[in-house]
Motif scaffolding. Structure first.
Motif, PDB file in Angstrom:
ATOM      1  N   CYS A  62      -1.323   6.072  12.436  1.00  0.00           N
ATOM      2  CA  CYS A  62      -2.272   5.784  13.394  1.00  0.00           C
ATOM      3  C   CYS A  62      -3.566   6.790  13.637  1.00  0.00           C
ATOM      4  O   CYS A  62      -4.533   6.272  13.745  1.00  0.00           O
ATOM      5  N   ASN A  63      -3.207   7.963  13.268  1.00  0.00           N
ATOM      6  CA  ASN A  63      -4.286   8.988  13.471  1.00  0.00           C
ATOM      7  C   ASN A  63      -5.278   8.711  12.551  1.00  0.00           C
ATOM      8  O   ASN A  63      -6.577   9.055  12.584  1.00  0.00           O
ATOM      9  N   ARG A  64      -5.064   8.202  11.201  1.00  0.00           N
ATOM     10  CA  ARG A  64      -5.802   7.860  10.143  1.00  0.00           C
ATOM     11  C   ARG A  64      -6.923   6.725  10.617  1.00  0.00           C
ATOM     12  O   ARG A  64      -8.040   6.610  10.402  1.00  0.00           O
ATOM     13  N   VAL A  65      -6.245   6.011  11.616  1.00  0.00           N
ATOM     14  CA  VAL A  65      -7.120   4.819  11.940  1.00  0.00           C
ATOM     15  C   VAL A  65      -7.805   5.044  13.258  1.00  0.00           C
ATOM     16  O   VAL A  65      -9.128   4.790  13.548  1.00  0.00           O
ATOM     17  N   VAL A  68     -16.674   1.451  10.100  1.00  0.00           N
ATOM     18  CA  VAL A  68     -17.130   2.838   9.628  1.00  0.00           C
ATOM     19  C   VAL A  68     -16.876   3.157   8.428  1.00  0.00           C
ATOM     20  O   VAL A  68     -17.723   3.388   7.510  1.00  0.00           O
ATOM     21  N   LEU A  69     -15.593   2.664   7.815  1.00  0.00           N
ATOM     22  CA  LEU A  69     -15.383   2.773   6.372  1.00  0.00           C
ATOM     23  C   LEU A  69     -16.104   2.116   5.277  1.00  0.00           C
ATOM     24  O   LEU A  69     -16.665   2.448   4.363  1.00  0.00           O
ATOM     25  N   LYS A  70     -16.465   0.685   5.999  1.00  0.00           N
ATOM     26  CA  LYS A  70     -17.415  -0.185   5.095  1.00  0.00           C
ATOM     27  C   LYS A  70     -18.486   0.295   4.977  1.00  0.00           C
ATOM     28  O   LYS A  70     -19.054   0.348   3.955  1.00  0.00           O
ATOM     29  N   ASN A  71     -19.197   1.019   6.095  1.00  0.00           N
ATOM     30  CA  ASN A  71     -20.573   1.772   6.056  1.00  0.00           C
ATOM     31  C   ASN A  71     -20.628   2.833   5.240  1.00  0.00           C
ATOM     32  O   ASN A  71     -21.456   3.031   4.200  1.00  0.00           O
ATOM     33  N   PHE A  81       0.754  -1.342   0.011  1.00  0.00           N
ATOM     34  CA  PHE A  81       0.075  -0.171   0.039  1.00  0.00           C
ATOM     35  C   PHE A  81       0.957   1.195  -0.011  1.00  0.00           C
ATOM     36  O   PHE A  81       1.875   1.413   0.749  1.00  0.00           O
ATOM     37  N   LEU A  82       0.492   2.359  -0.840  1.00  0.00           N
ATOM     38  CA  LEU A  82       1.228   3.582  -0.735  1.00  0.00           C
ATOM     39  C   LEU A  82       0.864   4.461   0.520  1.00  0.00           C
ATOM     40  O   LEU A  82      -0.293   4.689   0.795  1.00  0.00           O
ATOM     41  N   TYR A  83       1.786   4.887   1.032  1.00  0.00           N
ATOM     42  CA  TYR A  83       1.781   5.788   2.470  1.00  0.00           C
ATOM     43  C   TYR A  83       0.993   6.871   2.093  1.00  0.00           C
ATOM     44  O   TYR A  83       0.025   7.221   2.819  1.00  0.00           O
ATOM     45  N   ASP A  84       1.010   7.529   0.975  1.00  0.00           N
ATOM     46  CA  ASP A  84       0.242   8.656   0.642  1.00  0.00           C
ATOM     47  C   ASP A  84      -1.340   8.372   0.442  1.00  0.00           C
ATOM     48  O   ASP A  84      -2.125   9.212   0.772  1.00  0.00           O
ATOM     49  N   GLU A  85      -1.369   7.450  -0.372  1.00  0.00           N
ATOM     50  CA  GLU A  85      -2.974   6.904  -0.539  1.00  0.00           C
ATOM     51  C   GLU A  85      -3.657   6.576   0.635  1.00  0.00           C
ATOM     52  O   GLU A  85      -4.773   7.009   0.826  1.00  0.00           O
ATOM     53  N   LEU A  86      -2.704   5.958   1.801  1.00  0.00           N
ATOM     54  CA  LEU A  86      -3.469   5.504   3.084  1.00  0.00           C
ATOM     55  C   LEU A  86      -3.928   6.793   3.944  1.00  0.00           C
ATOM     56  O   LEU A  86      -5.019   6.971   4.358  1.00  0.00           O
ATOM     57  N   LEU A  87      -2.930   7.866   3.449  1.00  0.00           N
ATOM     58  CA  LEU A  87      -3.452   9.107   4.232  1.00  0.00           C
ATOM     59  C   LEU A  87      -4.710  10.049   3.520  1.00  0.00           C
ATOM     60  O   LEU A  87      -5.316  10.740   4.305  1.00  0.00           O
ATOM     61  N   HIS A  88      -4.875   9.718   2.112  1.00  0.00           N
ATOM     62  CA  HIS A  88      -5.672  10.616   1.555  1.00  0.00           C
ATOM     63  C   HIS A  88      -6.904   9.740   1.118  1.00  0.00           C
ATOM     64  O   HIS A  88      -8.009  10.528   0.544  1.00  0.00           O
ATOM     65  N   ASN A  89      -6.642   8.387   0.945  1.00  0.00           N
ATOM     66  CA  ASN A  89      -7.793   7.719   0.215  1.00  0.00           C
ATOM     67  C   ASN A  89      -8.469   6.545   1.232  1.00  0.00           C
ATOM     68  O   ASN A  89      -7.852   5.804   1.615  1.00  0.00           O
ATOM     69  N   ASP A  90      -9.789   6.969   1.394  1.00  0.00           N
ATOM     70  CA  ASP A  90     -10.556   6.012   2.101  1.00  0.00           C
ATOM     71  C   ASP A  90     -10.589   4.393   2.218  1.00  0.00           C
ATOM     72  O   ASP A  90     -10.438   3.717   2.893  1.00  0.00           O
ATOM     73  N   GLU A  91     -10.777   4.397   0.530  1.00  0.00           N
ATOM     74  CA  GLU A  91     -10.776   3.091   0.150  1.00  0.00           C
ATOM     75  C   GLU A  91      -9.590   2.249   0.435  1.00  0.00           C
ATOM     76  O   GLU A  91      -9.578   1.014   0.815  1.00  0.00           O
TER      77      GLU A  91
END
Ligand SMILES: [Zn+2]
Length: 421
Positions: A199-202, A411-414, A158-168
């Motif tokens: 961690c803050n994204r989670v 929450v994300l799935k919903n 997984f790309l770090y930037d995508e994890l920070l900006h993309n919920d999917e």
């Protein structure tokens, strides 16, 4: 409106004008067949003539009445008023289907009336297939156990930037961690905010006696075995906590140029499965013998003495794996079991360690990688390495907890509409 009373088994077509004839072909989407199984005290709903029906225990329906006296919409929780305890003598008196409101109507022997929307009922159906679907889609996804030879097939990056900006992407990362216990994040910057941001994204980081984040660098005179350059045998982090940090994140800032510093990772639930098949006696010993896990020391100004007693393989009431504990340095010399249990434990442990090493995958992270894994399930280690003045291996670690990660996953799935797929 058709009703059925509690004195007899009734199977009635609901208030559906097109279903008044005896032919099933007259079913429409708004037509629901309502019946009772008086013996089992179940309410049964059939949406289509040949569909497997939905089933609901009557006492559960009374407990989960959705009226404003029994349920608070705002907090999404049951209200205790007038229902401090479950009165099991309450009986269903009348049952009917309202086609207009698409809801089940019930009158109870305590004079109360309840109404349940079809959509609400469908999500809570007690039939085996519906319960399995709920557990898989909403509780936790099913874990897939794997051997070291399957590493290339199961691993995902997984790309770090995508994890920070993309919920999917965030959802897919958490899903991968839940199912396979391992995921590699790539292209993170070499700065000190990376683990905090992830961690803050989670949700939030899990702090421990070693602080929020810890640095793994070879340190002569280190307080923890992980801070030495010697090989680090397979282990879980912090087995000496009852509430063990459950997801480990390791950010590589500088990797060793020496031939060493390779990561070892083994799916210990899979290892436990192999032990169970091949050496059932050893499996029993490792799942029943409590071990004293301990960590004594100090970090900054905090002196600590942590102990948790638990087996290596921890099972729930159904025999499923709930947690692995393993760490050679953090296994105390206090072993609080009867003396005759000691030798069998060592013999079983030798088998487990051999299998865990045989099943391990190996890879070497590069600067900018964040290795993330399930610390409840995976055991990890590292081969030894040599630092030079120009090349000092440096890893930063932090923890998340599964409670927070699963909550975010749901929450994300919903939010992303995954529940309806
Ligand atoms: Zn009510």
């Amino acid at each position: 409106m058709l009703t059925s009373n509690s004195s007899s088994y009734s199977n009635s077509n609901g208030n559906c004008s097109s279903a008044s004839s005896s032919s099933n072909s007259s079913f429409s989407s708004s037509c629901v067949q309502v019946s009772r199984d008086v013996q089992q005290q179940l309410v049964l709903l059939r949406l289509l003539p040949d569909s497997p029906g939905l089933q609901f225990p009557e006492i559960w329906l009374r407990d989960n009445c959705q009226c404003s006296t029994c349920y608070m919409q705002q907090t999404r929780s049951r209200l205790p008023q007038g229902w401090n305890y479950l009165d099991p003598s309450v009986r269903l008196q009348q049952l009917s289907w309202c086609a207009e409101r698409q809801s089940l109507q019930i009158s109870w022997s305590d004079g109360h009336k309840s109404s349940f929307p079809l959509s609400w009922l469908k999500e809570r159906d007690f039939s085996p297939a519906s319960r399995a679907r709920y557990l898989r889609d909403c509780y936790r996804p099913e874990q897939r156990l794997w051997s070291g030879t399957e590493f290339q097939r199961i691993q995902r990056e997984f790309l770090y930037d995508e994890l920070l900006h993309n919920d999917e992407a965030l959802l897919q990362w958490l899903h991968q961690l839940a199912v396979y216990g391992l995921a590699l994040v790539k292209q993170a910057p070499l700065d000190s905010n990376v683990l905090r941001n992830l961690c803050n994204r989670v949700g939030f980081m899990r702090s421990t006696t070693y602080g929020d984040e810890w640095s793994v660098k070879a340190q002569p005179g280190a307080s923890n075995y992980a801070y030495l350059a010697a090989p680090l045998p397979l282990h879980t982090d912090m087995p000496y906590f009852e509430y063990k940090p459950s997801i480990t994140l390791l950010h590589t800032l500088q990797q060793s140029d020496s031939p060493g510093g390779w990561n070892l990772l083994s799916d210990a639930f899979h290892v436990a499965d192999l032990l169970r098949q091949r050496y059932p006696g050893a499996f029993k010993v490792l799942s029943e013998t409590p071990v004293d896990w301990a960590d004594i020391g100090s970090e900054k100004n905090l002196r600590f003495h942590n102990i948790w007693r638990a087996p290596v393989i921890n099972l729930d009431a159904n025999g499923r794996y709930v947690r692995i504990n393993l760490s050679i340095p953090q296994r105390d010399s206090h072993f609080s079991v009867p003396a005759e249990q000691v030798r069998p434990w060592y013999e079983a442990m030798a088998l487990f360690m051999r299998l865990a090493n045989e099943q391990a995958c190996t890879f070497k992270t590069t600067p900018g990688d964040v290795l993330t894994f399930d610390n409840v399930r995976m055991v990890h280690g590292r081969t030894g390495y040599d630092d030079t003045e120009q090349n000092i291996r440096h890893i930063v670690g932090a923890f998340l907890d599964w409670d927070i990660a699963y909550s975010r996953w749901r929450v994300l799935k919903n939010d992303l509409g995954h529940y309806n797929k």
